[in-house]
Design a protein around this motif. Structure first.
Motif, mmCIF file in Angstrom:
data_model
loop_
_atom_site.group_PDB
_atom_site.id
_atom_site.type_symbol
_atom_site.label_atom_id
_atom_site.label_comp_id
_atom_site.label_asym_id
_atom_site.label_seq_id
_atom_site.Cartn_x
_atom_site.Cartn_y
_atom_site.Cartn_z
ATOM 1 N N ASP A 69 4.863 16.785 -35.074
ATOM 2 C CA ASP A 69 4.198 16.266 -36.663
ATOM 3 C C ASP A 69 3.999 14.721 -36.614
ATOM 4 O OD1 ASP A 69 5.544 18.093 -38.199
ATOM 5 O OD2 ASP A 69 7.596 16.920 -38.389
ATOM 6 N N MET A 70 3.611 14.784 -35.891
ATOM 7 C CA MET A 70 3.127 13.209 -35.403
ATOM 8 C C MET A 70 2.033 13.460 -34.554
ATOM 9 S SD MET A 70 5.887 9.731 -35.077
ATOM 10 C CE MET A 70 4.291 8.824 -35.307
ATOM 11 N N ILE A 71 1.827 13.768 -33.735
ATOM 12 C CA ILE A 71 0.807 14.559 -32.562
ATOM 13 C C ILE A 71 -0.504 14.557 -33.378
ATOM 14 C CG2 ILE A 71 0.408 16.009 -30.277
ATOM 15 C CD1 ILE A 71 2.922 15.468 -29.538
ATOM 16 N N PRO A 72 0.049 15.580 -34.109
ATOM 17 C CA PRO A 72 -1.713 16.206 -34.879
ATOM 18 C C PRO A 72 -2.379 15.278 -35.840
ATOM 19 C CG PRO A 72 0.035 18.399 -34.958
ATOM 20 C CD PRO A 72 1.016 16.732 -34.444
ATOM 21 N N PRO A 73 -1.696 14.571 -36.198
ATOM 22 C CA PRO A 73 -2.862 13.530 -37.206
ATOM 23 C C PRO A 73 -3.255 12.604 -36.482
ATOM 24 C CG PRO A 73 -0.390 13.741 -38.028
ATOM 25 C CD PRO A 73 -0.513 14.429 -37.197
ATOM 26 N N GLY A 254 13.065 2.544 -40.159
ATOM 27 C CA GLY A 254 13.568 3.845 -41.406
ATOM 28 C C GLY A 254 14.933 2.810 -41.876
ATOM 29 N N MET A 255 15.167 2.909 -42.717
ATOM 30 C CA MET A 255 15.947 1.316 -43.025
ATOM 31 C C MET A 255 17.269 2.043 -43.590
ATOM 32 S SD MET A 255 14.788 -0.773 -42.816
ATOM 33 C CE MET A 255 16.228 -2.599 -44.018
ATOM 34 N N GLY A 256 17.080 4.062 -43.663
ATOM 35 C CA GLY A 256 18.503 4.175 -43.677
ATOM 36 C C GLY A 256 19.337 4.758 -42.406
ATOM 37 N N PHE A 287 15.886 9.367 -36.783
ATOM 38 C CA PHE A 287 14.704 9.584 -36.059
ATOM 39 C C PHE A 287 13.930 9.726 -37.376
ATOM 40 C CE2 PHE A 287 19.254 11.450 -33.471
ATOM 41 C CZ PHE A 287 17.760 10.815 -32.249
ATOM 42 N N MET A 288 12.914 8.587 -37.368
ATOM 43 C CA MET A 288 12.315 8.502 -37.788
ATOM 44 C C MET A 288 10.912 9.771 -37.782
ATOM 45 S SD MET A 288 12.044 5.930 -40.379
ATOM 46 C CE MET A 288 11.133 5.948 -40.686
ATOM 47 N N GLN A 289 10.587 9.852 -36.364
ATOM 48 C CA GLN A 289 9.417 10.726 -35.818
ATOM 49 C C GLN A 289 10.035 12.447 -36.728
ATOM 50 O OE1 GLN A 289 11.466 8.868 -34.418
ATOM 51 N NE2 GLN A 289 10.382 8.461 -32.149
ATOM 52 N N PHE A 290 10.899 12.661 -37.195
ATOM 53 C CA PHE A 290 10.949 14.263 -37.557
ATOM 54 C C PHE A 290 11.618 13.623 -38.793
ATOM 55 C CE2 PHE A 290 11.233 17.560 -35.053
ATOM 56 C CZ PHE A 290 11.752 18.523 -35.619
ATOM 57 N N GLU A 291 11.298 12.554 -39.900
ATOM 58 C CA GLU A 291 11.832 12.827 -41.471
ATOM 59 C C GLU A 291 10.766 12.170 -41.647
ATOM 60 O OE1 GLU A 291 15.406 11.189 -43.511
ATOM 61 O OE2 GLU A 291 16.049 10.824 -41.301
ATOM 62 N N HIS A 292 9.470 11.582 -41.077
ATOM 63 C CA HIS A 292 8.130 10.803 -41.284
ATOM 64 C C HIS A 292 7.182 10.811 -40.647
ATOM 65 C CE1 HIS A 292 10.054 8.691 -45.569
ATOM 66 N NE2 HIS A 292 11.127 8.877 -44.588
ATOM 67 N N GLY A 293 7.252 11.871 -39.825
ATOM 68 C CA GLY A 293 6.341 12.070 -39.357
ATOM 69 C C GLY A 293 4.936 11.483 -39.571
ATOM 70 N N PRO A 294 4.932 12.410 -40.399
ATOM 71 C CA PRO A 294 2.878 12.631 -40.654
ATOM 72 C C PRO A 294 2.813 10.565 -40.893
ATOM 73 C CG PRO A 294 3.573 14.347 -41.837
ATOM 74 C CD PRO A 294 4.813 13.764 -41.733
ATOM 75 N N GLU A 295 3.648 10.000 -42.480
ATOM 76 C CA GLU A 295 3.525 8.873 -42.419
ATOM 77 C C GLU A 295 2.949 7.569 -41.324
ATOM 78 O OE1 GLU A 295 6.259 10.621 -45.537
ATOM 79 O OE2 GLU A 295 5.979 11.367 -43.731
ATOM 80 N N LEU A 296 4.516 7.775 -40.278
ATOM 81 C CA LEU A 296 3.891 7.505 -39.505
ATOM 82 C C LEU A 296 2.622 7.432 -38.404
ATOM 83 C CD1 LEU A 296 7.377 7.698 -37.369
ATOM 84 C CD2 LEU A 296 6.803 5.816 -39.168
ATOM 85 N N ALA A 297 2.156 8.657 -38.387
ATOM 86 C CA ALA A 297 0.550 8.287 -37.738
ATOM 87 C C ALA A 297 -0.305 8.067 -38.479
ATOM 88 C CB ALA A 297 0.876 9.820 -38.143
ATOM 89 N N LYS A 298 -0.158 8.449 -39.849
ATOM 90 C CA LYS A 298 -1.449 7.533 -41.078
ATOM 91 C C LYS A 298 -1.188 6.090 -41.075
ATOM 92 C CE LYS A 298 -3.158 7.137 -45.627
ATOM 93 N NZ LYS A 298 -3.349 5.906 -45.375
ATOM 94 N N ALA A 299 -0.339 5.462 -40.540
ATOM 95 C CA ALA A 299 -0.080 3.974 -41.268
ATOM 96 C C ALA A 299 -0.540 3.296 -38.894
ATOM 97 C CB ALA A 299 1.578 3.737 -40.367
ATOM 98 N N ILE A 300 0.023 4.520 -37.917
ATOM 99 C CA ILE A 300 -0.853 4.187 -36.360
ATOM 100 C C ILE A 300 -1.993 4.535 -36.327
ATOM 101 C CG2 ILE A 300 -1.071 4.429 -34.079
ATOM 102 C CD1 ILE A 300 2.062 5.411 -34.275
ATOM 103 N N ASN A 301 -3.178 4.983 -37.507
ATOM 104 C CA ASN A 301 -4.383 5.674 -37.424
ATOM 105 C C ASN A 301 -4.766 4.081 -38.378
ATOM 106 O OD1 ASN A 301 -4.029 8.276 -35.998
ATOM 107 N ND2 ASN A 301 -3.703 9.210 -37.086
ATOM 108 N N ASP A 302 -4.213 4.024 -39.073
ATOM 109 C CA ASP A 302 -5.193 2.962 -40.002
ATOM 110 C C ASP A 302 -5.216 1.726 -39.189
ATOM 111 O OD1 ASP A 302 -5.318 4.978 -42.356
ATOM 112 O OD2 ASP A 302 -3.291 4.340 -43.414
ATOM 113 N N TRP A 303 -3.879 1.560 -38.759
ATOM 114 C CA TRP A 303 -3.893 -0.119 -38.044
ATOM 115 C C TRP A 303 -4.591 0.476 -37.046
ATOM 116 C CZ3 TRP A 303 -0.564 -1.455 -33.263
ATOM 117 C CH2 TRP A 303 -0.043 -2.804 -33.533
ATOM 118 N N LEU A 304 -4.718 1.278 -36.479
ATOM 119 C CA LEU A 304 -5.923 1.630 -35.186
ATOM 120 C C LEU A 304 -7.456 1.676 -35.317
ATOM 121 C CD1 LEU A 304 -3.996 4.021 -32.560
ATOM 122 C CD2 LEU A 304 -4.154 1.384 -33.003
#
Length: 305
Positions: A69-73, A254-256, A287-304
């Protein structure tokens, strides 16, 4: 070839390609490189029009499918994306003896992979064992990574992260069947995994055959949480490098996560490059990548940007 032995005497098995026929929604072509006589799989997508290469480092007992879910964005943002499968996981070869796995060997193998790939201007996202390896390398080699994104990981130096991890260690050694798909599913806080996801995480280990699962079984016992662990002095030295690191470090946590949720402030407080970065916390599990993949990718994209 389904089995083999390296020149150094490591016996390994290779998961048949047909085992991955169950994988859905991850249609990237694997590539391979020889690492110490073992075939290491990786995915290399995008041309990097943005000028950024993002390295995705998974942990145990997962593989690069974790980033589906992270690779496409990330690709849509114009980044080149490289995702290796650690030796013993995914499509990479799997040494069959638990004694063939050590922390130091995995650091060495990932360093060899990075040298082979000649990756430059690198942003790395690391979680779980991906972080144990990445942070060690970052401490050893300050110029290896331009930017680091950390998620539910750490660099232990001889102390336990707590009872939850110790319970996981015990479970990993005593459970009769190590069902990796169900294990990932059981840690998810906000997402119910589909049956196809569970099947994809089990795909590297046909029929839960223990000869394929040696790495998944032993990895929890390789974490340097006791003072006499042989990697503790090297990790302490790596922390000195991290404590002097001015290059950016971003925490997406991931705080949970009962294992590492409470460890969220550690890297932010100890690495100078984490100061004033747009850190984020989420309610997800380990395993945050599977619960919040698009949000993680967006955070990386915004950061970069």
């Amino acid at each position: 070839m389904s089995t083999g032995t390296t020149a150094s005497g490591i016996t390994f098995k290779r998961t048949p390609d047909a085992s991955f026929d169950v994988v859905k929604g991850f249609d990237y072509e694997p590539k391979y490189v020889d690492i110490d006589g073992l075939r290491m799989a990786y995915y290399d997508e995008g041309k990097g029009e943005s000028g950024h290469t993002v390295l995705l480092m998974h942990g145990e007992p997962t593989w690069s499918y974790l980033y589906k879910d992270m690779i496409p964005p990330l690709l849509e943002a114009g980044h080149r994306v490289v995702a290796p499968d650690l030796i013993g996981f995914g499509r990479s070869d799997k040494p069959t003896e638990r004694s063939s796995y050590t922390y130091e060997l995995h650091v060495k193998w990932v360093k060899m992979f990075l040298e082979h790939m000649k990756l430059l201007n690198l942003t790395v996202f690391c979680q779980d064992w991906g972080g144990l390896i990445t942070l060690r390398i970052a401490g050893d080699e300050p110029d290896r990574y331009e930017r680091i994104v950390v998620s539910n990981t750490g660099l232990p130096v001889g102390t336990s992260p707590g009872p939850a991890f110790e319970k996981w260690q015990q479970t990993s050694q005593t459970t009769p069947v190590l069902d990796c798909g169900k294990l990932v599913a059981s840690t998810a806080v906000n997402r119910k995994l589909e049956e196809s996801d569970v099947a994809a995480f089990n795909a590297p280990f046909p029929d839960n055959d223990e000869s394929y699962l040696a790495g998944a079984r032993i990895f929890p016992m390789l974490v340097p949480i006791s003072p006499d662990h042989p990697s503790v002095p090297k990790n302490i030295a790596a922390w000195k490098g991290l404590a002097a690191r001015e290059k950016p470090l971003l925490s997406l946590w991931g705080m949970g996560d009962p294992l590492l949720g409470p460890a969220e402030p550690v890297l932010r407080s100890k690495v100078p490059g984490a100061k004033d970065q747009p850190h984020q916390t989420f309610s997800g599990g380990h395993f945050m990548q599977f619960e919040h993949g698009p949000e993680l990718a967006k955070a990386i994209n915004d950061w970069l940007k």
